[in-house]
Design a protein around this motif. Structure first.
Motif, PDB file in Angstrom:
ATOM      1  N   ARG A 159       4.830  -0.804  10.948  1.00  0.00           N
ATOM      2  CA  ARG A 159       4.534  -0.926   9.522  1.00  0.00           C
ATOM      3  C   ARG A 159       5.381  -2.050   8.943  1.00  0.00           C
ATOM      4  O   ARG A 159       6.578  -2.122   9.201  1.00  0.00           O
ATOM      5  CB  ARG A 159       4.865   0.395   8.838  1.00  0.00           C
ATOM      6  CG  ARG A 159       4.664   0.415   7.345  1.00  0.00           C
ATOM      7  CD  ARG A 159       5.019   1.785   6.761  1.00  0.00           C
ATOM      8  NE  ARG A 159       4.144   2.838   7.242  1.00  0.00           N
ATOM      9  CZ  ARG A 159       3.055   3.275   6.611  1.00  0.00           C
ATOM     10  NH1 ARG A 159       2.713   2.765   5.450  1.00  0.00           N
ATOM     11  NH2 ARG A 159       2.314   4.231   7.132  1.00  0.00           N
ATOM     12  N   ARG A 161       6.637  -3.090   5.517  1.00  0.00           N
ATOM     13  CA  ARG A 161       6.763  -2.463   4.205  1.00  0.00           C
ATOM     14  C   ARG A 161       6.584  -3.478   3.079  1.00  0.00           C
ATOM     15  O   ARG A 161       7.086  -4.588   3.151  1.00  0.00           O
ATOM     16  CB  ARG A 161       8.115  -1.775   4.082  1.00  0.00           C
ATOM     17  CG  ARG A 161       8.283  -0.668   5.119  1.00  0.00           C
ATOM     18  CD  ARG A 161       9.614   0.037   5.051  1.00  0.00           C
ATOM     19  NE  ARG A 161      10.713  -0.912   5.029  1.00  0.00           N
ATOM     20  CZ  ARG A 161      11.831  -0.743   4.318  1.00  0.00           C
ATOM     21  NH1 ARG A 161      11.987   0.335   3.579  1.00  0.00           N
ATOM     22  NH2 ARG A 161      12.777  -1.645   4.364  1.00  0.00           N
ATOM     23  N   ASP A 162       5.831  -3.064   2.048  1.00  0.00           N
ATOM     24  CA  ASP A 162       5.634  -3.870   0.835  1.00  0.00           C
ATOM     25  C   ASP A 162       5.200  -5.303   1.130  1.00  0.00           C
ATOM     26  O   ASP A 162       5.621  -6.249   0.470  1.00  0.00           O
ATOM     27  CB  ASP A 162       6.906  -3.882  -0.016  1.00  0.00           C
ATOM     28  CG  ASP A 162       7.171  -2.567  -0.714  1.00  0.00           C
ATOM     29  OD1 ASP A 162       6.295  -1.676  -0.674  1.00  0.00           O
ATOM     30  OD2 ASP A 162       8.251  -2.423  -1.314  1.00  0.00           O
ATOM     31  N   ALA A 163       4.315  -5.476   2.091  1.00  0.00           N
ATOM     32  CA  ALA A 163       3.905  -6.815   2.521  1.00  0.00           C
ATOM     33  C   ALA A 163       2.855  -7.444   1.606  1.00  0.00           C
ATOM     34  O   ALA A 163       2.668  -8.655   1.632  1.00  0.00           O
ATOM     35  CB  ALA A 163       3.381  -6.765   3.953  1.00  0.00           C
ATOM     36  N   LEU A 165       1.405  -7.734  -2.406  1.00  0.00           N
ATOM     37  CA  LEU A 165       1.507  -7.472  -3.839  1.00  0.00           C
ATOM     38  C   LEU A 165       0.129  -7.739  -4.427  1.00  0.00           C
ATOM     39  O   LEU A 165      -0.354  -8.877  -4.417  1.00  0.00           O
ATOM     40  CB  LEU A 165       2.555  -8.382  -4.477  1.00  0.00           C
ATOM     41  CG  LEU A 165       2.733  -8.238  -5.998  1.00  0.00           C
ATOM     42  CD1 LEU A 165       3.165  -6.821  -6.367  1.00  0.00           C
ATOM     43  CD2 LEU A 165       3.742  -9.261  -6.495  1.00  0.00           C
ATOM     44  N   GLU A 169       1.008  -3.966  -7.725  1.00  0.00           N
ATOM     45  CA  GLU A 169       1.436  -2.889  -6.826  1.00  0.00           C
ATOM     46  C   GLU A 169       1.715  -3.443  -5.441  1.00  0.00           C
ATOM     47  O   GLU A 169       1.011  -4.328  -4.963  1.00  0.00           O
ATOM     48  CB  GLU A 169       0.340  -1.821  -6.705  1.00  0.00           C
ATOM     49  CG  GLU A 169       0.150  -0.984  -7.940  1.00  0.00           C
ATOM     50  CD  GLU A 169      -0.835   0.148  -7.685  1.00  0.00           C
ATOM     51  OE1 GLU A 169      -0.679   0.863  -6.667  1.00  0.00           O
ATOM     52  OE2 GLU A 169      -1.772   0.291  -8.481  1.00  0.00           O
ATOM     53  N   ARG A 170       2.739  -2.894  -4.808  1.00  0.00           N
ATOM     54  CA  ARG A 170       3.095  -3.305  -3.446  1.00  0.00           C
ATOM     55  C   ARG A 170       2.477  -2.328  -2.439  1.00  0.00           C
ATOM     56  O   ARG A 170       2.425  -1.123  -2.670  1.00  0.00           O
ATOM     57  CB  ARG A 170       4.606  -3.343  -3.287  1.00  0.00           C
ATOM     58  CG  ARG A 170       5.229  -4.367  -4.215  1.00  0.00           C
ATOM     59  CD  ARG A 170       6.660  -4.689  -3.856  1.00  0.00           C
ATOM     60  NE  ARG A 170       7.208  -5.608  -4.823  1.00  0.00           N
ATOM     61  CZ  ARG A 170       7.014  -6.932  -4.827  1.00  0.00           C
ATOM     62  NH1 ARG A 170       6.279  -7.477  -3.877  1.00  0.00           N
ATOM     63  NH2 ARG A 170       7.555  -7.690  -5.746  1.00  0.00           N
ATOM     64  N   HIS A 171       2.019  -2.900  -1.312  1.00  0.00           N
ATOM     65  CA  HIS A 171       1.342  -2.105  -0.288  1.00  0.00           C
ATOM     66  C   HIS A 171       1.885  -2.475   1.089  1.00  0.00           C
ATOM     67  O   HIS A 171       2.185  -3.638   1.362  1.00  0.00           O
ATOM     68  CB  HIS A 171      -0.172  -2.363  -0.319  1.00  0.00           C
ATOM     69  CG  HIS A 171      -0.781  -2.074  -1.648  1.00  0.00           C
ATOM     70  ND1 HIS A 171      -1.157  -0.805  -2.024  1.00  0.00           N
ATOM     71  CD2 HIS A 171      -1.070  -2.893  -2.690  1.00  0.00           C
ATOM     72  CE1 HIS A 171      -1.662  -0.858  -3.243  1.00  0.00           C
ATOM     73  NE2 HIS A 171      -1.617  -2.107  -3.673  1.00  0.00           N
ATOM     74  N   ASP A 172       1.956  -1.467   1.952  1.00  0.00           N
ATOM     75  CA  ASP A 172       2.378  -1.682   3.331  1.00  0.00           C
ATOM     76  C   ASP A 172       1.224  -2.207   4.174  1.00  0.00           C
ATOM     77  O   ASP A 172       0.050  -1.975   3.867  1.00  0.00           O
ATOM     78  CB  ASP A 172       2.861  -0.367   3.962  1.00  0.00           C
ATOM     79  CG  ASP A 172       4.140   0.163   3.347  1.00  0.00           C
ATOM     80  OD1 ASP A 172       4.749  -0.530   2.500  1.00  0.00           O
ATOM     81  OD2 ASP A 172       4.540   1.290   3.714  1.00  0.00           O
TER      82      ASP A 172
END
Length: 188
Positions: A159, A161-163, A165, A169-172
């Motif tokens: 994963r 993480r926070d890749a 935006l 919102e940030r998404h993995d």
């Protein structure tokens, strides 16, 4: 070692409902619409916008790219453009490459086209190229795509993480792969 021009002779791949043909300017209008489809842009994390001239240049250059394969996915029954499938980021020394698929939009989501396209590509890559590993990245919120990849033998490896935006919102991102040696039910 895999030859660096392993995709020089890109074949047409045919399934039960889908035909994958080399991506060319023949699908220009459909491709332009596909690049601007809002849900598809979100699912692929595509922030960039593209001009008609940029897209024409890109499509015209696909045949010259012998280290990757770019296919247009067409529905056999009527020739409708369903999206694209790509094998890229070839690493000949490590016998690996990356895979990506993007469907044309919500009108073709959830009908099994992504699974059929992915199976065609995975089967071709392992039968015809000598590659050992095919990897991909998928946004964690895209459960439908993850199910497709898992049905086709891909396993989650990690994963990021926070890749992404997207809209504040940030998404993995999930990193997945399938190996030539993986036992996958139904894989030809």
């Amino acid at each position: 070692m895999i030859p660096p021009d392993v995709f020089r002779d890109q074949p047409v791949l045919t399934g039960a409902r889908v035909r994958l043909v080399p991506l060319t300017v023949a699908v220009l209008e459909e491709y332009l619409a596909f690049l601007h489809e809002p849900e598809g842009r979100r699912l692929t994390g595509t922030h960039a916008t593209f001009t008609r001239d940029q897209v024409v240049g890109y499509l015209d250059s696909r045949a010259e790219q012998v280290d990757r394969a770019d296919w247009a996915a067409l529905r056999i029954s009527d020739g409708a453009f369903l999206g694209e499938a790509v094998v890229n980021d070839l690493d000949p020394e490590n016998e690996s490459a990356s895979y990506r698929i993007a469907l044309a939009g919500p009108s073709v989501f959830g009908q099994g086209f992504g699974t059929e396209v992915t199976r065609l590509v995975v089967d071709h890559v392992f039968a015809a190229t000598g590659l050992h590993r095919l990897g991909l990245e998928v946004f964690a919120f895209n459960a439908r795509a993850r199910r497709v990849y898992e049905k086709c033998g891909f396993q989650v490896e990690g994963r990021l993480r926070d890749a992404l935006l997207w809209d504040g919102e940030r998404h993995d991102v999930l990193v997945m792969s399938v190996l030539r040696t993986d036992v996958v039910p139904g894989r030809g």
